[in-house]
Scaffold this motif. Structure first.
Motif, short mmCIF file in Angstrom:
data_model
loop_
_atom_site.label_atom_id
_atom_site.label_comp_id
_atom_site.label_asym_id
_atom_site.label_seq_id
_atom_site.Cartn_x
_atom_site.Cartn_y
_atom_site.Cartn_z
N LYS A 1 0.82 -1.20 0.00
CA LYS A 1 0.00 0.00 0.00
C LYS A 1 0.86 1.26 0.00
CE LYS A 1 -3.48 2.30 2.88
NZ LYS A 1 -4.31 2.17 4.09
N TYR A 2 1.97 1.21 0.72
CA TYR A 2 2.84 2.37 0.86
C TYR A 2 4.12 2.27 0.03
CZ TYR A 2 -0.24 3.85 4.58
OH TYR A 2 -1.35 4.25 5.30
N GLN A 3 4.14 1.39 -0.97
CA GLN A 3 5.34 1.21 -1.79
C GLN A 3 5.75 2.52 -2.46
OE1 GLN A 3 7.28 -1.62 -1.78
NE2 GLN A 3 8.71 -0.18 -2.73
N GLY A 4 4.79 3.33 -2.87
CA GLY A 4 5.11 4.62 -3.48
C GLY A 4 5.86 5.53 -2.54
N VAL A 5 5.53 5.47 -1.25
CA VAL A 5 6.24 6.26 -0.23
C VAL A 5 7.68 5.76 -0.11
CG1 VAL A 5 6.33 6.88 2.22
CG2 VAL A 5 4.12 6.73 1.05
N ASP B 1 9.40 4.14 -2.35
CA ASP B 1 10.11 4.49 -3.59
C ASP B 1 10.53 5.96 -3.57
OD1 ASP B 1 9.69 1.89 -4.42
OD2 ASP B 1 8.06 2.40 -5.80
N LEU B 2 9.64 6.83 -3.10
CA LEU B 2 9.97 8.25 -3.00
C LEU B 2 11.12 8.47 -2.03
CD1 LEU B 2 9.41 11.22 -3.68
CD2 LEU B 2 7.67 11.21 -1.88
N GLY B 3 11.13 7.75 -0.92
CA GLY B 3 12.22 7.85 0.04
C GLY B 3 13.56 7.51 -0.59
N GLU B 4 13.56 6.48 -1.43
CA GLU B 4 14.79 6.12 -2.13
C GLU B 4 15.19 7.20 -3.12
OE1 GLU B 4 15.29 2.24 -3.80
OE2 GLU B 4 14.28 1.28 -2.11
N LYS B 5 14.21 7.72 -3.85
CA LYS B 5 14.48 8.77 -4.83
C LYS B 5 15.05 10.02 -4.16
CE LYS B 5 12.15 11.69 -8.21
NZ LYS B 5 10.86 12.17 -8.67
N LEU B 6 14.54 10.35 -2.98
CA LEU B 6 15.00 11.53 -2.24
C LEU B 6 16.29 11.26 -1.46
CD1 LEU B 6 11.60 12.82 -0.82
CD2 LEU B 6 12.89 13.73 -2.77
N ASN B 7 16.76 10.03 -1.51
CA ASN B 7 17.99 9.64 -0.82
C ASN B 7 17.87 9.91 0.69
OD1 ASN B 7 20.52 8.50 -0.72
ND2 ASN B 7 21.58 10.45 -1.03
N ILE B 8 16.78 9.44 1.28
CA ILE B 8 16.56 9.58 2.72
C ILE B 8 17.67 8.82 3.45
CG2 ILE B 8 15.00 9.05 4.64
CD1 ILE B 8 14.04 11.31 2.73
N GLN B 9 18.30 9.51 4.39
CA GLN B 9 19.43 8.93 5.13
C GLN B 9 18.92 8.14 6.33
OE1 GLN B 9 22.79 9.32 3.95
NE2 GLN B 9 21.45 9.89 2.27
N ASN B 10 19.68 7.13 6.72
CA ASN B 10 19.38 6.30 7.90
C ASN B 10 17.97 5.73 7.84
OD1 ASN B 10 21.94 7.10 8.99
ND2 ASN B 10 20.98 9.00 9.64
N GLY B 11 17.53 5.41 6.63
CA GLY B 11 16.18 4.89 6.45
C GLY B 11 16.02 3.49 7.02
N TRP C 1 5.30 13.08 3.59
CA TRP C 1 4.01 13.09 4.29
C TRP C 1 2.85 13.20 3.31
CZ3 TRP C 1 2.84 11.12 8.64
CH2 TRP C 1 3.79 11.02 9.64
N ASP C 2 3.02 13.98 2.26
CA ASP C 2 1.98 14.08 1.23
C ASP C 2 1.74 12.70 0.59
OD1 ASP C 2 1.71 16.77 1.77
OD2 ASP C 2 2.82 17.43 0.00
N ALA C 3 2.82 11.97 0.35
CA ALA C 3 2.69 10.63 -0.25
C ALA C 3 2.02 9.66 0.72
CB ALA C 3 4.07 10.11 -0.68
N ILE C 4 2.35 9.78 2.00
CA ILE C 4 1.72 8.92 3.02
C ILE C 4 0.21 9.20 3.06
CG2 ILE C 4 1.49 8.57 5.52
CD1 ILE C 4 4.59 8.93 5.66
N LYS C 5 -0.16 10.48 3.07
CA LYS C 5 -1.59 10.84 3.11
C LYS C 5 -2.31 10.42 1.83
CE LYS C 5 -0.94 14.75 6.20
NZ LYS C 5 -0.98 16.22 6.29
N ALA C 6 -1.62 10.50 0.70
CA ALA C 6 -2.23 10.09 -0.56
C ALA C 6 -2.55 8.60 -0.54
CB ALA C 6 -1.32 10.44 -1.74
N ALA C 7 -1.70 7.81 0.09
CA ALA C 7 -1.90 6.37 0.13
C ALA C 7 -2.84 5.94 1.26
CB ALA C 7 -0.55 5.65 0.28
N GLY C 8 -2.76 6.63 2.40
CA GLY C 8 -3.49 6.15 3.57
C GLY C 8 -4.54 7.07 4.14
N GLY C 9 -4.72 8.25 3.55
CA GLY C 9 -5.68 9.20 4.09
C GLY C 9 -5.00 10.16 5.07
N ASP C 10 -5.79 11.09 5.61
CA ASP C 10 -5.22 12.12 6.48
C ASP C 10 -4.68 11.60 7.80
OD1 ASP C 10 -5.50 14.18 4.70
OD2 ASP C 10 -7.41 14.88 5.52
N ASN C 11 -5.29 10.57 8.36
CA ASN C 11 -4.84 10.01 9.64
C ASN C 11 -4.72 8.49 9.54
OD1 ASN C 11 -4.70 12.39 11.36
ND2 ASN C 11 -6.92 12.50 11.08
N PRO C 12 -3.76 8.01 8.76
CA PRO C 12 -3.64 6.56 8.59
C PRO C 12 -3.21 5.88 9.88
CG PRO C 12 -1.77 7.66 7.58
CD PRO C 12 -2.72 8.74 8.03
#
Length: 125
Positions: free
Chosen positions: A5-9, A11-21, A46-57
């Motif tokens: 469900k959150y694979q897009g999030v 993937d975005l984390g990898e694209k943004l090169n999130i450190q210590n993930g 956070w926008d990607a998380i809300k897009a996948a899971g709603g405002d308060n997943p």
């Protein structure tokens, strides 16, 4: 299932090169953590998380830190961009170009003259 469900999030984390993930799943809840370079990148996640899971997943717990809190973002100018276009992208308001110009007077002398490959500070507002 929740990971898919959150694979897009993720993937975005990898694209943004999130450190210590770190990503784990426990009792149907996806736990993600890491450090984004800027607040803007954290907001994108956070926008990607809300897009996948709603405002308060309830099926994801995210702990995203910010490495550089002194700026909202850093932006490398692309050909054809203007400060107004950049301001619209980050703030949703082209008139905020004045704030970007003010934050970059060390390298910009005129708000109408920016050049490709200049790195601009996008200030916290």
């Amino acid at each position: 299932m929740v990971r898919a469900k959150y694979q897009g999030v993720l993937d975005l984390g990898e694209k943004l090169n999130i450190q210590n993930g770190d990503v784990s799943e426990e009792n149907g809840v996806l736990k993600v953590s890491g450090t984004a370079a800027t607040q803007y990148e954290k907001n994108l996640l956070w926008d990607a998380i809300k897009a996948a899971g709603g405002d308060n997943p309830s099926d994801i717990m995210a702990d995203i830190k910010v490495a550089d809190e002194s700026v909202y973002a850093r932006h490398t100018v692309a050909s054809g961009e203007t400060l107004g276009k950049i301001a619209k992208h980050y703030y949703g308001d082209a008139m905020k170009y004045k704030d970007i110009f003010a934050a970059n007077t060390d390298i910009l002398k005129n708000p109408d003259l920016i050049y490709p490959d200049q790195e601009l500070i996008i200030p916290n507002l």
